[in-house]
Motif scaffolding. Structure first.
Motif, PDB file in Angstrom:
ATOM      1  N   VAL A   1      -3.641  -5.971  -0.750  1.00 55.05           N
ATOM      2  CA  VAL A   1      -3.424  -4.562  -1.085  1.00 55.05           C
ATOM      3  C   VAL A   1      -4.428  -3.734  -0.301  1.00 55.05           C
ATOM      4  N   VAL A   2      -3.967  -2.611   0.212  1.00 52.96           N
ATOM      5  CA  VAL A   2      -4.818  -1.788   1.079  1.00 52.96           C
ATOM      6  C   VAL A   2      -4.904  -0.388   0.476  1.00 52.96           C
ATOM      7  N   SER A   3      -6.120   0.088   0.293  1.00 55.48           N
ATOM      8  CA  SER A   3      -6.281   1.429  -0.288  1.00 55.48           C
ATOM      9  C   SER A   3      -7.637   1.987   0.083  1.00 55.48           C
ATOM     10  N   GLN A   4      -7.641   3.132   0.733  1.00 53.77           N
ATOM     11  CA  GLN A   4      -8.911   3.786   1.046  1.00 53.77           C
ATOM     12  C   GLN A   4      -9.693   4.027  -0.234  1.00 53.77           C
ATOM     13  N   SER A   5      -9.055   4.728  -1.171  1.00 53.77           N
ATOM     14  CA  SER A   5      -9.760   5.141  -2.392  1.00 53.77           C
ATOM     15  C   SER A   5      -9.961   3.984  -3.360  1.00 53.77           C
ATOM     16  N   GLY A   6      -9.052   3.021  -3.306  1.00 54.00           N
ATOM     17  CA  GLY A   6      -9.116   1.929  -4.283  1.00 54.00           C
ATOM     18  C   GLY A   6      -8.642   2.369  -5.658  1.00 54.00           C
ATOM     19  N   GLU A   7      -8.072   3.571  -5.758  1.00 51.06           N
ATOM     20  CA  GLU A   7      -7.663   4.086  -7.074  1.00 51.06           C
ATOM     21  C   GLU A   7      -6.207   4.521  -7.102  1.00 51.06           C
ATOM     22  N   THR A   8      -5.461   4.323  -6.032  1.00 51.49           N
ATOM     23  CA  THR A   8      -4.072   4.785  -5.998  1.00 51.49           C
ATOM     24  C   THR A   8      -3.262   4.067  -7.079  1.00 51.49           C
ATOM     25  N   ALA A   9      -2.624   4.852  -7.940  1.00 51.24           N
ATOM     26  CA  ALA A   9      -1.967   4.276  -9.123  1.00 51.24           C
ATOM     27  C   ALA A   9      -0.923   3.225  -8.746  1.00 51.24           C
TER      28      ALA A   9
ATOM     29  N   ALA B   1       0.837  -1.200   0.000  1.00 52.77           N
ATOM     30  CA  ALA B   1       0.000   0.000   0.000  1.00 52.77           C
ATOM     31  C   ALA B   1       0.867   1.242   0.000  1.00 52.77           C
ATOM     32  N   CYS B   2       0.223   2.404   0.057  1.00 48.94           N
ATOM     33  CA  CYS B   2       0.945   3.684   0.125  1.00 48.94           C
ATOM     34  C   CYS B   2       0.495   4.470   1.349  1.00 48.94           C
ATOM     35  N   GLY B   3       1.377   5.305   1.846  1.00 50.26           N
ATOM     36  CA  GLY B   3       1.034   6.277   2.898  1.00 50.26           C
ATOM     37  C   GLY B   3       0.416   5.642   4.122  1.00 50.26           C
ATOM     38  N   THR B   4      -0.704   6.219   4.535  1.00 52.20           N
ATOM     39  CA  THR B   4      -1.384   5.728   5.731  1.00 52.20           C
ATOM     40  C   THR B   4      -1.802   4.267   5.590  1.00 52.20           C
ATOM     41  N   ALA B   5      -2.236   3.890   4.397  1.00 55.65           N
ATOM     42  CA  ALA B   5      -2.651   2.500   4.190  1.00 55.65           C
ATOM     43  C   ALA B   5      -1.453   1.569   4.383  1.00 55.65           C
ATOM     44  N   TYR B   6      -0.259   2.063   4.031  1.00 56.49           N
ATOM     45  CA  TYR B   6       0.963   1.278   4.269  1.00 56.49           C
ATOM     46  C   TYR B   6       1.201   1.143   5.774  1.00 56.49           C
TER      47      TYR B   6
ATOM     48  N   SER C   1       3.258  10.483  13.048  1.00 60.53           N
ATOM     49  CA  SER C   1       4.157  11.510  12.505  1.00 60.53           C
ATOM     50  C   SER C   1       3.713  11.924  11.103  1.00 60.53           C
ATOM     51  N   LEU C   2       3.205  10.955  10.314  1.00 61.59           N
ATOM     52  CA  LEU C   2       2.718  11.322   8.973  1.00 61.59           C
ATOM     53  C   LEU C   2       1.538  12.295   9.097  1.00 61.59           C
ATOM     54  N   LYS C   3       0.632  11.963  10.039  1.00 59.94           N
ATOM     55  CA  LYS C   3      -0.538  12.829  10.200  1.00 59.94           C
ATOM     56  C   LYS C   3      -0.116  14.249  10.532  1.00 59.94           C
ATOM     57  N   LEU C   4       0.833  14.360  11.485  1.00 59.40           N
ATOM     58  CA  LEU C   4       1.246  15.692  11.921  1.00 59.40           C
ATOM     59  C   LEU C   4       1.905  16.464  10.786  1.00 59.40           C
TER      60      LEU C   4
ATOM     61  N   SER D   1     -10.312   1.665  10.276  1.00 53.57           N
ATOM     62  CA  SER D   1     -11.105   0.555   9.729  1.00 53.57           C
ATOM     63  C   SER D   1     -10.191  -0.465   9.046  1.00 53.57           C
ATOM     64  N   GLN D   2      -9.101   0.024   8.439  1.00 51.52           N
ATOM     65  CA  GLN D   2      -8.130  -0.911   7.831  1.00 51.52           C
ATOM     66  C   GLN D   2      -7.489  -1.772   8.921  1.00 51.52           C
ATOM     67  N   LEU D   3      -7.221  -1.154  10.088  1.00 44.84           N
ATOM     68  CA  LEU D   3      -6.665  -1.942  11.195  1.00 44.84           C
ATOM     69  C   LEU D   3      -7.646  -3.038  11.592  1.00 44.84           C
TER      70      LEU D   3
ATOM     71  N   ALA E   1      -6.240  13.988   4.869  1.00 39.53           N
ATOM     72  CA  ALA E   1      -5.594  13.158   5.892  1.00 39.53           C
ATOM     73  C   ALA E   1      -6.518  12.004   6.261  1.00 39.53           C
ATOM     74  N   SER E   2      -6.044  10.810   6.078  1.00 42.39           N
ATOM     75  CA  SER E   2      -6.876   9.640   6.342  1.00 42.39           C
ATOM     76  C   SER E   2      -6.902   9.334   7.837  1.00 42.39           C
ATOM     77  N   THR E   3      -8.095   9.164   8.388  1.00 43.78           N
ATOM     78  CA  THR E   3      -8.213   8.836   9.816  1.00 43.78           C
ATOM     79  C   THR E   3      -9.124   7.618   9.993  1.00 43.78           C
TER      80      THR E   3
HETATM   81  C1  AGP Z   1      -3.167   9.788   4.353  1.00 39.25           C
HETATM   82  O1  AGP Z   1      -3.360  10.711   5.360  1.00 39.25           O
HETATM   83  C2  AGP Z   1      -2.547  10.271   3.156  1.00 39.25           C
HETATM   84  N1  AGP Z   1      -3.181  11.424   2.656  1.00 39.25           N
HETATM   85  C3  AGP Z   1      -2.023   9.296   2.127  1.00 39.25           C
HETATM   86  O2  AGP Z   1      -0.845   8.812   2.683  1.00 39.25           O
HETATM   87  C4  AGP Z   1      -2.889   8.089   1.682  1.00 39.25           C
HETATM   88  O3  AGP Z   1      -3.064   7.211   2.748  1.00 39.25           O
HETATM   89  C5  AGP Z   1      -2.205   7.393   0.495  1.00 39.25           C
HETATM   90  O4  AGP Z   1      -2.127   8.300  -0.569  1.00 39.25           O
HETATM   91  C6  AGP Z   1      -2.911   6.135   0.063  1.00 39.25           C
HETATM   92  O5  AGP Z   1      -4.199   6.377  -0.385  1.00 39.25           O
HETATM   93  P1  AGP Z   1      -5.232   5.213  -0.578  1.00 39.25           P
HETATM   94  O6  AGP Z   1      -5.482   4.614   0.767  1.00 39.25           O
HETATM   95  O7  AGP Z   1      -6.454   5.863  -1.152  1.00 39.25           O
HETATM   96  O8  AGP Z   1      -4.610   4.217  -1.499  1.00 39.25           O
END
Ligand code: AGP
Length: 612
Positions: A348-356, A302-307, A487-490, A409-411, A402-404
């Motif tokens: 694979v973990v993604s809030q949006s489901g569209e992260t490239a 995953a990326c970012g917070t999802a990672y 730390s990412l959130k901040l 929910s992913q956890l 900022a994903s919260t």
């Molecule tokens: C979260 O606060 C971020 N804005 C960012 O790291 C995000 O989690 C990341 O871009 C992944 O997005 P996704 O979960 O939609 O794939």
């Protein structure tokens, strides 16, 4: 990332386009524009800056018309400016195009088009599209065919919407590696990059797939593959409540979404706990016991917070299912020729489901024969459609960049997955399972108590430290994974330089940065390494750090080593990330607010990163 909207119907298009664009603001953008067919011409209004600036332009006379397109731009090629804002036109102003994505061969295309006499006005890759379509249109006089041919020539990713003055009753849209949906109303249709943009008008949605294009008129929608084969699409009934996508009295979406976390956890758990409350049910996973027993390794990508959710998931699944797990950043995984294969499970973990990058990682794992499970928040998103199995996080629409609530929910999904795999592998006894399930069910109540008791204290801390240039987060085990998310959130919302370190690593370098007065958040919820953590706190204290410890309610000695203590309800150590992240989210929010930052739309960031 950029947002696309469109409307075809009998109502005035501009108010609908503006409302839909408003719903896409959360994606992040630097300019905005609309185009409407009014009378026999295309009228464009566009500007650098926020939507209220565009609304200001429209105040002076909004174009009238019942078909139109709109766009919020997040600059990639060409700086944010009025000229670079979309829509873009062809030479004669007969065609208007809005585009998300990147046309990779735009320099070559532009050169060729310029030698054929086309005049460009912007620095964007997008502007090649109206000129290319114009060229093909002049040649065959059929807009659909002209768009189709042009897309064959353009390389890269796109979601586009095209208007033509010569065929004023139709909108042509297409997608490749960039999301696009069509909302179906009564005698009217809506186009958008994302479902929340149409929810105020309809809950019936059609999702366009890659390499498909659609022709939308007042009479309906026809969908084709890029090689012109008709496609019959299923209509999706969206169950999201549009009110959830509104601020509901909160000053910012981020704060509202932090407060929605108890509900998000409850909804993600509901239906997934057995009737007797002792076990979990994960019917959405079609993996057999044999397949599970044959799993060599789990890859979490995953990326970012999802990672960061994967970093927690890695430890959870390892512990509960005793399977080796690797967590990898999707942007690294996809280019690393990963050693993933048919005996591995990829999550694979993604809030949006569209992260490239995440989507590309999914495809890489799938191509190498791995079964892929997606954990995502968006129904029918690309990740959801391409994975073999989907575990939905029922967090509801998440609007703040900022994903919260999606993270929390992913956890929860990671715990469900860990228990599911552990049970199927026969290594989680009934009593351990039922006790963990009981603790999971307690989490929403525990989060609620955190708001009641601590929000004001955390706000006061944020006020106190708002001028700091550096803040550190340390922890061990799961606490370290949460420290990374804190730390990412901040940093993303307050722009304070915030770094997370494994507490045991301090003396291998980071201690050099700890000087008098620097705030250090020290997470101390992992009892198996608690004493080690206390030693690490003493190390930073000895260098003058101001320590804000995060510990359980019943911890009686932490106040002796810390300057401030934020307490969370006692729970199973494995579940503590769900609680300990909440004060960190609140701290980030209040610090950003106190510093006057644009909390929901931090600079340079986008909600859904659909380009590489
Ligand atoms: C979260 O606060 C971020 N804005 C960012 O790291 C995000 O989690 C990341 O871009 C992944 O997005 P996704 O979960 O939609 O794939």
């Amino acid at each position: 990332m950029c947002g696309i909207v469109g409307y075809v119907g009998t109502r005035e298009a501009v108010p609908i386009l503006m409302e839909s664009l408003g719903k896409l603001e959360y994606r992040g953008y630097d300019s905005a524009g609309i185009a409407v067919i009014g009378g026999d011409r295309i009228v464009v209004r566009k500007t650098q800056g926020r939507l209220d600036r565009l609304a200001g332009l429209l105040d002076g006379g909004a174009p009238s018309g019942t078909i139109g397109i709109g766009h919020t731009r997040w600059a990639t090629h060409g700086k944010p400016s009025d000229i670079n804002a979309h829509p873009h036109l062809d030479c004669k102003g007969d065609l208007a195009v809005v585009h998300n994505g990147i046309i990779e061969n735009y320099l070559n295309l532009r050169e060729e088009l310029e030698t054929r006499g086309h005049r460009f006005t912007s620095e964007t890759d997008t502007e090649t599209l109206p000129h290319l379509i114009e060229d093909n249109y002049n040649y065959n006089g059929d807009l659909e065919e002209a768009v189709r041919r042009s897309l064959e020539e353009a390389r890269g990713s796109y979601a586009i919407a095209v208007l033509s003055r010569r065929e004023p009753d139709k909108l042509v849209v297409a997608r490749k590696n960039s999301p696009l949906i069509i909302g179906i109303g009564d005698g009217e249709s809506f186009v958008a990059s994302d479902i929340p943009a149409v929810l105020g008008f309809t809950k019936k949605v059609l999702i366009l797939d890659d390499d498909e294009f659609a022709v939308i008129t007042r009479d309906g929608v026809r969908v084709f593959t890029i090689d012109r084969k008709p496609v019959s699409k299923e209509l999706l009934d969206v169950t999201w409540d549009p009110v959830l996508a509104e601020k509901g009295g909160y000053e910012h979406f981020m704060l509202k979404e932090i407060h929605e976390q108890p509900r998000a956890v409850r909804d993600t758990l509901s239906e997934r706990i057995s009737a007797d409350g002792q076990d979990i049910v994960l019917n959405e996973l079609g993996i057999s016991r044999e397949e599970i027993n044959g799993i060599r390794k789990v890859f979490m990508v995953a990326c970012g917070t999802a990672y960061h959710a994967c970093l927690v998931g890695r430890q959870v699944v390892r512990k509960l299912a005793r399977i080796p797990v690797e967590a990898e950043l999707a942007s690294e995984f996809r280019y690393s020729d990963p050693m993933v294969g048919e005996h591995d499970l990829t999550v694979v973990v993604s809030q949006s489901g569209e992260t490239a990058d995440t989507l590309a990682a999914l495809r890489e794992a799938k191509a190498k024969g791995s079964r892929v499970v997606a954990i995502t928040n968006v129904m029918a998103s690309s990740v959801a459609r391409e994975a073999h199995d989907v575990i939905y996080t029922w967090a509801g629409p998440e609007i703040a960049v900022a994903s919260t609530k999606a993270y929390i929910s992913q956890l929860v999904c990671m715990y469900l997955l860990g228990i599911f795999l552990g049970r199927k592998r026969g290594i989680m006894p009934d009593d351990v399972t039922s006790s963990l399930v009981r603790d999971l069910k307690q989490l929403p109540l525990h989060i609620d108590t955190l708001f009641g008791r601590h929000e004001e204290d955390v706000k006061a801390l944020a006020e106190k430290f708002k001028k700091c240039e550096d803040i550190f987060f340390i922890g061990r085990g799961l606490d370290y994974a949460v420290a990374m998310e804190g730390s990412l959130k901040l940093k993303e919302v307050s722009y304070i330089r915030a770094e997370a370190y494994a507490a045991g690593e301090l003396k291998h370098g980071t201690l050099a940065l700890i000087v008098e007065g620097v705030p250090v958040f020290a997470l101390a919820t992992q009892m198996d390494v608690y004493e080690k953590m206390v030693s690490n706190i003493k190390e930073v204290k000895a260098r003058g750090a101001m320590v804000i410890a995060l510990a359980y309610d019943d911890n009686e000695d932490i106040h002796r080593v810390a300057d401030y203590v934020i307490r969370i309800p006692r729970t199973n150590d494995l579940l503590s990330p769900v609680l300990s992240v909440v004060p960190l989210q609140l701290f980030a929010y209040y610090a950003a607010r106190a510093r006057g930052c644009d909390v929901d739309k931090p600079r340079n960031l986008a909600k859904s990163v659909t380009v590489e």
